[in-house]
Design a protein around this motif. Structure first.
Motif, PDB file in Angstrom:
ATOM      1  N   ASP A  43       0.841  -1.194   0.000  1.00  0.00           N
ATOM      2  CA  ASP A  43       0.000   0.000   0.000  1.00  0.00           C
ATOM      3  C   ASP A  43       0.875   1.242   0.000  1.00  0.00           C
ATOM      4  O   ASP A  43       1.852   1.329   0.754  1.00  0.00           O
ATOM      5  N   PHE A  44       0.490   2.228  -0.836  1.00  0.00           N
ATOM      6  CA  PHE A  44       1.183   3.504  -0.919  1.00  0.00           C
ATOM      7  C   PHE A  44       0.316   4.556  -0.242  1.00  0.00           C
ATOM      8  O   PHE A  44      -0.890   4.614  -0.467  1.00  0.00           O
ATOM      9  N   THR A  45       0.928   5.404   0.604  1.00  0.00           N
ATOM     10  CA  THR A  45       0.188   6.422   1.345  1.00  0.00           C
ATOM     11  C   THR A  45       0.817   7.792   1.136  1.00  0.00           C
ATOM     12  O   THR A  45       2.030   7.935   1.178  1.00  0.00           O
ATOM     13  N   LEU A  46      -0.049   8.798   0.930  1.00  0.00           N
ATOM     14  CA  LEU A  46       0.344  10.205   0.883  1.00  0.00           C
ATOM     15  C   LEU A  46      -0.473  10.939   1.939  1.00  0.00           C
ATOM     16  O   LEU A  46      -1.656  10.641   2.121  1.00  0.00           O
ATOM     17  N   GLY A  47       0.152  11.890   2.627  1.00  0.00           N
ATOM     18  CA  GLY A  47      -0.613  12.613   3.633  1.00  0.00           C
ATOM     19  C   GLY A  47       0.103  13.824   4.174  1.00  0.00           C
ATOM     20  O   GLY A  47       1.179  14.216   3.692  1.00  0.00           O
ATOM     21  N   GLY A  48      -0.521  14.422   5.168  1.00  0.00           N
ATOM     22  CA  GLY A  48       0.042  15.582   5.814  1.00  0.00           C
ATOM     23  C   GLY A  48      -0.312  15.610   7.289  1.00  0.00           C
ATOM     24  O   GLY A  48      -1.316  15.011   7.709  1.00  0.00           O
ATOM     25  N   ILE A  49       0.515  16.283   8.082  1.00  0.00           N
ATOM     26  CA  ILE A  49       0.314  16.395   9.525  1.00  0.00           C
ATOM     27  C   ILE A  49       0.512  17.849   9.931  1.00  0.00           C
ATOM     28  O   ILE A  49       1.467  18.488   9.481  1.00  0.00           O
ATOM     29  N   TYR A  50      -0.378  18.355  10.766  1.00  0.00           N
ATOM     30  CA  TYR A  50      -0.198  19.668  11.371  1.00  0.00           C
ATOM     31  C   TYR A  50       0.084  19.447  12.850  1.00  0.00           C
ATOM     32  O   TYR A  50      -0.706  18.803  13.552  1.00  0.00           O
ATOM     33  N   TYR A  51       1.227  19.940  13.323  1.00  0.00           N
ATOM     34  CA  TYR A  51       1.631  19.818  14.720  1.00  0.00           C
ATOM     35  C   TYR A  51       1.360  21.154  15.405  1.00  0.00           C
ATOM     36  O   TYR A  51       1.895  22.179  14.984  1.00  0.00           O
ATOM     37  N   PHE A  68       3.996  13.735   3.921  1.00  0.00           N
ATOM     38  CA  PHE A  68       4.681  12.446   3.977  1.00  0.00           C
ATOM     39  C   PHE A  68       4.191  11.509   2.878  1.00  0.00           C
ATOM     40  O   PHE A  68       3.089  11.644   2.355  1.00  0.00           O
ATOM     41  N   ALA A  69       5.065  10.565   2.537  1.00  0.00           N
ATOM     42  CA  ALA A  69       4.752   9.494   1.604  1.00  0.00           C
ATOM     43  C   ALA A  69       5.337   8.218   2.190  1.00  0.00           C
ATOM     44  O   ALA A  69       6.394   8.238   2.829  1.00  0.00           O
ATOM     45  N   GLY A  70       4.629   7.119   1.989  1.00  0.00           N
ATOM     46  CA  GLY A  70       5.119   5.855   2.538  1.00  0.00           C
ATOM     47  C   GLY A  70       4.641   4.659   1.743  1.00  0.00           C
ATOM     48  O   GLY A  70       3.654   4.741   0.999  1.00  0.00           O
ATOM     49  N   TYR A  71       5.343   3.573   1.898  1.00  0.00           N
ATOM     50  CA  TYR A  71       4.960   2.318   1.256  1.00  0.00           C
ATOM     51  C   TYR A  71       5.071   1.197   2.283  1.00  0.00           C
ATOM     52  O   TYR A  71       6.102   1.062   2.954  1.00  0.00           O
TER      53      TYR A  71
END
Length: 183
Positions: A43-51, A68-71
């Motif tokens: 699975d490939f994931t794209l996203g964002g985080i606000y701290y 961020f991007a992840g696999y």
């Protein structure tokens, strides 16, 4: 956390913090949004985080965003290998560009039903180390988790290669226990 069958997910997470900054920041709240899609054997994931660090002095420039991007690759029932890269154009405390890369491994223990071993290795690169307060660093963890119905229990050892003179006791090794429940 919310997750939809389409692959969209969102979560809100919070914790107490103490940066030895004269009690300026005492809380961290993270808001995350992501989209995951099947790709090949994983699975490939794209996203964002606000701290966010509510009630901290705005001059400290603690709040920041990351993309961020992840696999995540699942090797049969043997293990899951998850690699992620995070990027922030204005990292914590106004320390400039930041890249954080992490690879983690989760391996179920067939002899112990619902239990798994977890390990990670990562590295943080920060543009303005002096503003951040430490040099670029590596961190790692090793732990175990147990799932019972909708509850998950984990115990994990964490450490970094940051010198104590750069970070006082904030970067010492830790053992962290956690309990989570899915609705």
């Amino acid at each position: 956390a919310l997750a939809h069958d389409s692959g969209f997910s969102a979560s809100l997470w919070g914790t107490n913090v103490d940066f030895n900054d004269g009690d300026e920041a005492s809380t961290e709240v993270d808001a995350t949004a992501a989209y995951t899609l099947p790709l090949g054997p994983g699975d490939f994931t794209l996203g964002g985080i606000y701290y966010a660090y509510p009630r901290s002095d705005s001059g400290l420039d603690y709040d920041y965003i990351e993309a961020f991007a992840g696999y995540a690759f699942k090797a049969a029932d043997i293990a899951t290998i998850h690699t992620q890269v995070f990027y922030s154009p204005n990292f914590f405390a106004g320390s400039g560009d930041s890249v954080y890369a992490i690879t983690s491994l989760t391996a179920p223990l067939p002899a112990l039903k619902n239990m798994s071993l977890n390990a990670s290795l990562s590295h943080q690169w920060i543009e303005d180390n002096a503003q951040f307060g430490a040099e670029d660093y590596a961190d790692w963890s090793l732990g175990a988790s147990y799932t019972w119905e909708k509850a998950n229990f984990s115990l994990t050892y964490h450490d970094t290669d940051i010198d104590d003179t750069d970070c006082s006791s904030l970067c010492d090794q830790r053992v962290v226990g956690a309990i989570s429940y899915s609705f």
